[in-house]
Design an enzyme around this catalytic site. Structure first.
Site, PDB file in Angstrom:
ATOM      1  N   GLU A  14       1.193  -1.150   0.205  1.00  0.00           N
ATOM      2  CA  GLU A  14       0.010  -0.083  -0.094  1.00  0.00           C
ATOM      3  C   GLU A  14       0.904   1.255  -0.262  1.00  0.00           C
ATOM      4  OE1 GLU A  14      -1.120   2.999   0.623  1.00  0.00           O
ATOM      5  OE2 GLU A  14      -2.328   2.680   2.602  1.00  0.00           O
ATOM      6  N   GLU A  64       5.213  11.562  -2.257  1.00  0.00           N
ATOM      7  CA  GLU A  64       6.027  10.665  -1.317  1.00  0.00           C
ATOM      8  C   GLU A  64       6.741   9.553  -2.115  1.00  0.00           C
ATOM      9  OE1 GLU A  64       3.892   9.533   2.286  1.00  0.00           O
ATOM     10  OE2 GLU A  64       3.604  11.566   2.840  1.00  0.00           O
TER      11      GLU A  64
HETATM   12  C1  LIG Z   1       1.170   3.663   3.415  1.00  0.00           C
HETATM   13  S1  LIG Z   1       2.029   2.761   4.767  1.00  0.00           S
HETATM   14  C2  LIG Z   1       1.204   1.088   4.795  1.00  0.00           C
HETATM   15  C3  LIG Z   1       1.274   0.374   6.038  1.00  0.00           C
HETATM   16  C4  LIG Z   1       0.573  -0.780   5.870  1.00  0.00           C
HETATM   17  N1  LIG Z   1       0.956  -1.741   4.840  1.00  0.00           N
HETATM   18  C5  LIG Z   1      -0.889  -0.514   5.935  1.00  0.00           C
HETATM   19  O1  LIG Z   1      -1.528  -0.916   4.868  1.00  0.00           O
HETATM   20  O2  LIG Z   1      -1.426  -0.326   6.931  1.00  0.00           O
HETATM   21  C6  LIG Z   1       3.702   2.469   4.179  1.00  0.00           C
HETATM   22  C7  LIG Z   1       4.482   1.794   5.067  1.00  0.00           C
HETATM   23  O3  LIG Z   1       5.535   1.504   4.303  1.00  0.00           O
HETATM   24  C8  LIG Z   1       6.673   1.671   4.872  1.00  0.00           C
HETATM   25  N2  LIG Z   1       7.568   1.908   3.816  1.00  0.00           N
HETATM   26  C9  LIG Z   1       7.842   2.943   2.947  1.00  0.00           C
HETATM   27  N3  LIG Z   1       8.987   2.903   2.049  1.00  0.00           N
HETATM   28  C10 LIG Z   1       9.577   1.809   2.797  1.00  0.00           C
HETATM   29  C11 LIG Z   1      10.811   1.117   1.997  1.00  0.00           C
HETATM   30  N4  LIG Z   1      11.419   1.825   1.133  1.00  0.00           N
HETATM   31  N5  LIG Z   1      11.178   0.012   2.495  1.00  0.00           N
HETATM   32  C12 LIG Z   1      10.483  -0.568   3.832  1.00  0.00           C
HETATM   33  N6  LIG Z   1       9.373   0.087   4.393  1.00  0.00           N
HETATM   34  C13 LIG Z   1       8.971   1.333   3.770  1.00  0.00           C
HETATM   35  C14 LIG Z   1       6.655   2.995   5.955  1.00  0.00           C
HETATM   36  O4  LIG Z   1       7.392   3.173   6.787  1.00  0.00           O
HETATM   37  C15 LIG Z   1       5.003   2.763   6.372  1.00  0.00           C
HETATM   38  O5  LIG Z   1       4.798   2.061   7.429  1.00  0.00           O
END
Ligand SMILES: C[S@@+](CC[C@H](N)C(=O)[O-])C[C@H]1O[C@@H](n2cnc3c(N)ncnc32)[C@H](O)[C@@H]1O
Length: 415
Positions: free
Chosen positions: A195, A204
């Protein structure tokens, strides 16, 4: 007086262009990478008044860096991905509470898992950016994958491990803490689910991490969820927002405050309004998909500049205050004859936490049924601040009364 004098002496300042900029409209000044510009004034944080080879005009501040050695050191210390701030915010509960409370969003992911549970059997799943692990837990509880690699860079990962255990899923879900770009997975994945969507779909730019993971960890013939995405636009009325921020200054308490209107325009209409909920009756025409991403084929370099065209046919008379944008994403079915699942963040579906994004024109325009509004939208990724972009809209209104009006406006999001 003293302050005024000091300010006068401070300008002009020398800046260097970090990348090319094409002017849209006669008020803006175009330049090429490496050009040295003289900045004469900074009327807003985003647009400055500058000179190049005797020509003068507005330039986007984020495309310039100060031409001074001591400053270079400072800026180069800053992370263009702003990861400390970004992952710092995902390390606390506020954003996770907002996302998990968004039932349309979260239930759509659950529905994708449920409706594909047979096909997920014995599959290797990578959940990129698992946050609290909600999608991984859906996979483990509602299907029977062999393993789910739940990847999360923020410190939330430590709690996610606990949640996986608490819910009896530790045999299936392995939480890996770190940036997906830097982690090693023990094996290739059959399915990459994430997501990653932001305001106006791309803001972002987490999508970049997803595309890099696809190229590295998705096996040939593997599945991307979402499989495609689209940005949708509609010309709209925004009467109450316009009244609240602009018409207000016409006669508050019986006084003429209109000299403040140019300031109001700068302050309230320069950037898009996030969290706008458009009433379907404020749409002046049918919406149009302007940018479509195929998640199997789109490349990271394509994200630098994405362009889409539109042609709207106005269906009723009204005031054209701006454009509203939202996105949809589609999850292809892996089951024979199964239906594609769609998450729609537009005004005709249940509201999501993204709501919609409103781009206000500087001046409202009266339009009539049968008028056409054609043009294009360009999403230009910030060359320095990699999570930001500028949205430029060009439009051309052809009305039955033979009037033709053209306009263009650029909106930084946020730098
Ligand atoms: C929009 S949130 C979605 C969280 C979860 N999947 C949900 O649906 O509730 C995006 C998540 O991805 C993590 N994230 C973003 N870029 C990332 C990366 N390059 N590697 C690991 N985690 C990442 C962020 O820290 C965040 O917790």
């Amino acid at each position: 007086m003293q302050a005024e004098k000091e300010e006068e002496e401070a300008f002009p300042e020398e800046y260097v262009a970090l990348c090319d900029f094409t002017a849209s409209g006669s008020e803006q000044l175009g330049f090429s990478t490496g050009d040295k510009l003289l900045v004469h004034a900074k009327p807003s944080a985003d647009w400055w008044w500058a000179e190049l080879q005797g020509v003068i005009g507005y330039v986007p501040a984020s495309y310039l860096r100060q031409d001074a050695a001591e400053d270079e050191e400072d800026t180069s210390l800053e992370d263009p991905w702003q990861d400390d701030e970004y992952f710092g915010s995902y390390g606390t509960l506020r954003l996770h509470l907002e996302m998990l409370s968004d039932r349309s969003r979260t239930e759509t992911y659950r529905q994708v898992i449920v409706s594909n549970s047979a096909s997920l059997r014995n599959k290797v799943v990578m959940d990129l950016g698992c946050g609290t692990g909600i999608i991984s837990l859906f996979c483990a509880q509602l299907a029977q994958p062999s393993v789910v690699y739940a990847v999360e860079a923020s410190s939330m990962a430590e709690h996610t491990r606990q949640l996986v255990k608490q819910n009896g899923c530790e045999e299936v879900v392995t939480v890996l803490q770190g940036r997906a770009e830097e982690l090693e997975l023990p094996e290739q994945a059959d399915i990459l689910v994430s997501e990653w969507m932001g305001n106006c779909l791309l803001f972002e730019f987490m999508v970049e991490s997803v595309l890099l993971a696809r190229d590295r960890w998705l096996r040939d013939g593997g599945v991307m969820w979402p499989s495609s995405a689209a940005l949708t636009l509609v010309p709209c009325q925004a009467d109450s927002y316009y009244s609240e921020k602009m018409a207000f200054w016409e006669r508050p308490y019986g006084l003429d405050f209109t000299p403040l209107q140019p300031l109001a325009q700068q302050e309230f209409f320069t950037k898009p309004k996030f969290s706008h909920l458009i009433d379907p009756k404020d749409c002046l025409s049918a919406p149009c998909d302007v940018i479509c991403l195929n998640m199997y084929t789109v490349q990271v370099r394509d994200l630098e500049e994405m362009e889409g065209e539109f042609k709207f046919c106005v269906v009723k008379p009204g005031v054209f205050h701006g454009f509203t944008a939202w996105f949809t994403v589609q999850f292809e079915s892996l089951e024979a004859g199964g239906a594609t699942v769609e998450l729609d963040t537009g005004p005709n579906s249940d509201p999501t936490h993204w709501k919609q994004t409103l781009f206000m024109l500087d001046n409202p325009i009266h339009v009539y049924g049968g008028d056409s509004i054609r043009g294009n939208i360009v999403l230009h990724r910030n060359p320095v601040w990699r999570r930001h972009m500028t949205v430029t809209l060009h439009w051309n209104i052809n009305s039955s009364s033979d009037n033709c009006q053209v306009g263009t406006k650029s909106f930084p999001m946020w730098r």
